[in-house]
Design an enzyme around this catalytic site. Structure first.
Site, mmCIF file in Angstrom:
data_model
loop_
_atom_site.group_PDB
_atom_site.id
_atom_site.type_symbol
_atom_site.label_atom_id
_atom_site.label_comp_id
_atom_site.label_asym_id
_atom_site.label_seq_id
_atom_site.Cartn_x
_atom_site.Cartn_y
_atom_site.Cartn_z
ATOM 1 N N HIS A 61 -70.603 -72.738 129.476
ATOM 2 C CA HIS A 61 -70.475 -73.926 128.343
ATOM 3 C C HIS A 61 -71.792 -73.952 127.332
ATOM 4 O O HIS A 61 -72.904 -73.818 128.001
ATOM 5 C CB HIS A 61 -69.918 -75.194 128.885
ATOM 6 C CG HIS A 61 -71.013 -76.074 129.609
ATOM 7 N ND1 HIS A 61 -72.098 -76.782 129.084
ATOM 8 C CD2 HIS A 61 -71.387 -75.903 131.110
ATOM 9 C CE1 HIS A 61 -72.712 -77.278 129.799
ATOM 10 N NE2 HIS A 61 -72.228 -76.903 131.271
ATOM 11 N N ASP A 178 -78.951 -76.285 131.381
ATOM 12 C CA ASP A 178 -77.562 -76.443 131.910
ATOM 13 C C ASP A 178 -76.783 -76.647 130.399
ATOM 14 O O ASP A 178 -76.983 -77.517 129.550
ATOM 15 C CB ASP A 178 -77.363 -77.782 132.350
ATOM 16 C CG ASP A 178 -75.864 -78.159 132.557
ATOM 17 O OD1 ASP A 178 -75.017 -77.444 132.626
ATOM 18 O OD2 ASP A 178 -75.814 -79.469 132.957
ATOM 19 N N GLU A 212 -67.622 -78.806 127.951
ATOM 20 C CA GLU A 212 -67.722 -79.211 129.400
ATOM 21 C C GLU A 212 -68.482 -80.440 129.811
ATOM 22 O O GLU A 212 -67.930 -81.179 130.652
ATOM 23 C CB GLU A 212 -68.346 -77.974 129.897
ATOM 24 C CG GLU A 212 -68.437 -77.913 131.479
ATOM 25 C CD GLU A 212 -69.425 -78.564 132.218
ATOM 26 O OE1 GLU A 212 -69.226 -78.691 133.542
ATOM 27 O OE2 GLU A 212 -70.232 -79.154 131.732
ATOM 28 N N GLU A 213 -69.486 -80.804 128.884
ATOM 29 C CA GLU A 213 -70.161 -82.038 129.316
ATOM 30 C C GLU A 213 -69.404 -83.421 129.324
ATOM 31 O O GLU A 213 -69.841 -84.432 129.794
ATOM 32 C CB GLU A 213 -71.325 -82.298 128.636
ATOM 33 C CG GLU A 213 -72.467 -81.012 128.674
ATOM 34 C CD GLU A 213 -72.993 -81.254 130.145
ATOM 35 O OE1 GLU A 213 -72.807 -81.992 130.762
ATOM 36 O OE2 GLU A 213 -73.877 -80.282 130.280
ATOM 37 N N ASP A 233 -72.253 -71.900 135.973
ATOM 38 C CA ASP A 233 -72.928 -72.995 135.707
ATOM 39 C C ASP A 233 -74.211 -73.233 136.561
ATOM 40 O O ASP A 233 -74.277 -72.704 137.402
ATOM 41 C CB ASP A 233 -71.934 -74.079 135.515
ATOM 42 C CG ASP A 233 -72.276 -75.281 134.659
ATOM 43 O OD1 ASP A 233 -73.484 -75.421 134.376
ATOM 44 O OD2 ASP A 233 -71.212 -76.042 134.261
ATOM 45 N N HIS A 313 -79.951 -82.449 133.764
ATOM 46 C CA HIS A 313 -79.612 -83.623 132.841
ATOM 47 C C HIS A 313 -81.005 -84.261 132.508
ATOM 48 O O HIS A 313 -80.717 -85.515 132.239
ATOM 49 C CB HIS A 313 -78.472 -84.346 133.607
ATOM 50 C CG HIS A 313 -77.246 -83.851 133.159
ATOM 51 N ND1 HIS A 313 -76.054 -84.793 133.205
ATOM 52 C CD2 HIS A 313 -76.956 -82.587 133.118
ATOM 53 C CE1 HIS A 313 -74.809 -83.728 132.948
ATOM 54 N NE2 HIS A 313 -75.605 -82.544 133.003
#
Length: 340
Positions: A61, A178, A212-213, A233, A313
Site C-alpha cells: 500500500h 510503512d 490500507e491505513e 507490508d 507509525h
C-alpha cells in the site's frame, strides 16, 4: 533505495494519494508494463503467466498516515483530525504541508499549544491530544479569517515531512516506510521480471492499494481466479517481537488471526532453500490488505511478509539488508507453483 527515497518524499495521506499513484503509474509505463486504476484509486499491474486459471496477487500500500484540518482556530492555528492509527505524540514537532482543495500548498509545524516553557510552567504535563496539538502555519496569519483568505478550509489534507535519510551504514530512516518500502520492493521486482524476461508459472497481479491505513485497501479488485494472495507490508519491531531490521519478517498471525499455514510453510522453505535470512513473528495490533481481503469474503490463500520496520507509525527505520532479503524471497516466490 533511491526509488524508496522518491516514494516517501511524495505526499500521500490516505484519501489523497493521486500524486503518488501517478508516480507509480509512470514508473511502470516507462517499463512497458500496462496498468489500470480501480474505482477506489488503487493501481493494478498484471504479468501474464503460463497458467491463467489459477492466479496469484501481491499487494503493497502506498497510502500513509496523515491528518485533515478539523478546525481553524481564532488564533490562526489549525486543529487536526488524524488519518490512520497513530498517536499525537508521534508527530509533535514535525514539519508538515497543508494542501488546499485548489491544490495550493503551505508549510507548517505541528506543536503543542503550550510549547513555550517561558510562558507555560507545566508544559510537559499537558496531554498530547487533539485539543492541545495544533499546526502553526508559515504565513502571516493572526485569526481564522486570515487563514481562510489563504484558501485553507476544514477537510484540507495535512502531510507529514518524511525527513528521509540514507546512512553510510545502510539504514534508511524516514516517515512512511510503512508501506512505501514494500512498494519500492514490488516495483523493483516488476522491473526485474521485465528486464530478465521471466516467464512466471501463474498470471500474477500486483495491486498498489491506497486505503490500507483505514482498513480496506486490498479488499476488492481481486480477480476470481486468484488462489494465493500475498500482502507485502512492514514487520513490527518491539518488545517480545522476533522481527528485526535485517531480515524478512514472515507473519504467522496478527489481530485478524493466523495466516494460511500452508503458504507460511512454503515461504519458510523458500527462504531456507535460497539462504534468505528470515524471522517468523506475530503482530498483535496489526491488520493487512490480506486480512482485509479475507474479511471481505474472498476464498483465497493469504499470507504476509515484509521488511522489519522500527518505530512503526512514528519516525521509522529499516536497513538495506531487510529490504534485500524481502526482495529475494519475493523473486523466488513468484516463480513457484501455487500450493495445492
Amino acid at each position: 533505495m533511491s526509488l524508496l527515497k522518491d516514494l516517501v518524499s511524495t505526499p500521500s495521506p490516505t484519501g489523497n494519494t493521486y500524486q503518488v499513484i501517478a508516480f507509480v503509474e509512470n514508473f511502470l509505463q516507462e517499463l512497458g508494463i500496462q496498468t489500470r486504476r480501480s474505482r477506489k484509486g488503487g493501481l493494478i499491474a498484471t504479468i501474464n503467466g503460463e497458467d491463467s486459471i489459477r492466479q496469484r496477487m501481491l499487494t503493497a500500500h502506498v497510502d500513509t498516515l496523515g491528518a485533515m484540518v478539523k478546525e481553524i482556530k481564532p488564533s490562526g492555528r489549525l486543529k487536526m483530525d488524524l488519518i490512520g492509527g497513530f498517536k499525537f505524540n508521534s508527530i509533535e514537532g514535525e514539519y508538515c504541508q497543508i494542501e488546499t482543495s485548489s491544490g495550493k500548498t503551505y508549510t507548517g509545524t505541528i506543536l503543542m499549544h503550550q510549547t513555550s516553557v517561558h510562558v507555560y510552567k507545566n508544559a510537559e504535563k499537558a496531554e498530547r491530544n487533539q485539543e492541545n496539538i495544533e499546526v502553526r502555519i508559515d504565513e502571516k496569519v493572526n485569526n481564522a479569517e486570515d487563514v481562510r483568505g489563504l484558501g485553507i478550509e476544514v477537510g484540507d489534507f495535512i502531510s507529514f515531512a518524511p525527513r528521509v535519510q540514507i546512512t553510510p551504514s545502510g539504514f534508511i530512516k524516514s516517515r512512511h516506510l510503512d508501506d512505501k518500502a514494500s512498494v519500492a520492493i514490488l516495483l523493483e521486482l516488476l522491473k526485474q521480471i521485465k528486464i530478465e524476461n521471466l516467464r512466471l508459472p501463474h498470471t500474477t497481479h500486483f495491486l498498489i492499494s491506497n486505503n490500507e491505513e483505514i482498513g480496506y485497501g486490498g479488499n476488492s479488485n481481486i480477480p476470481p481466479e486468484t488462489v494465493e494472495y500475498l500482502a507485502v507490508d512492514m514487520g513490527a519491531i518491539g518488545d517480545g517481537q522476533a522481527t528485526d531490521e535485517y531480515t524478512v519478517s514472515i507473519c504467522v498471525k496478527d489481530a485478524s488471526g493466523p495466516y494460511h499455514y500452508g503458504l507460511r510453510k512454503k515461504l519458510v522453505q523458500l527462504a531456507e532453500a535460497n539462504q534468505i535470512d528470515y524471522k517468523l513473528d506475530i503482530y498483535p495490533y496489526y491488520g493487512s490488505d490480506a486480512s482485509a481481503a479475507i474479511r471481505s469474503g474472498h476464498d483465497i490463500v493469504h499470507g504476509l511478509i515484509g521488511p522489519g520496520i522500527d518505530a512503526s507509525h512514528a519516525f521509522e527505520r529499516t536497513h538495506r539488508s531487510s529490504i534485500e532479503n524481502t526482495a529475494k524471497l519475493l523473486y523466488h516466490y513468484v516463480q513457484t507453483e501455487i500450493i495445492q
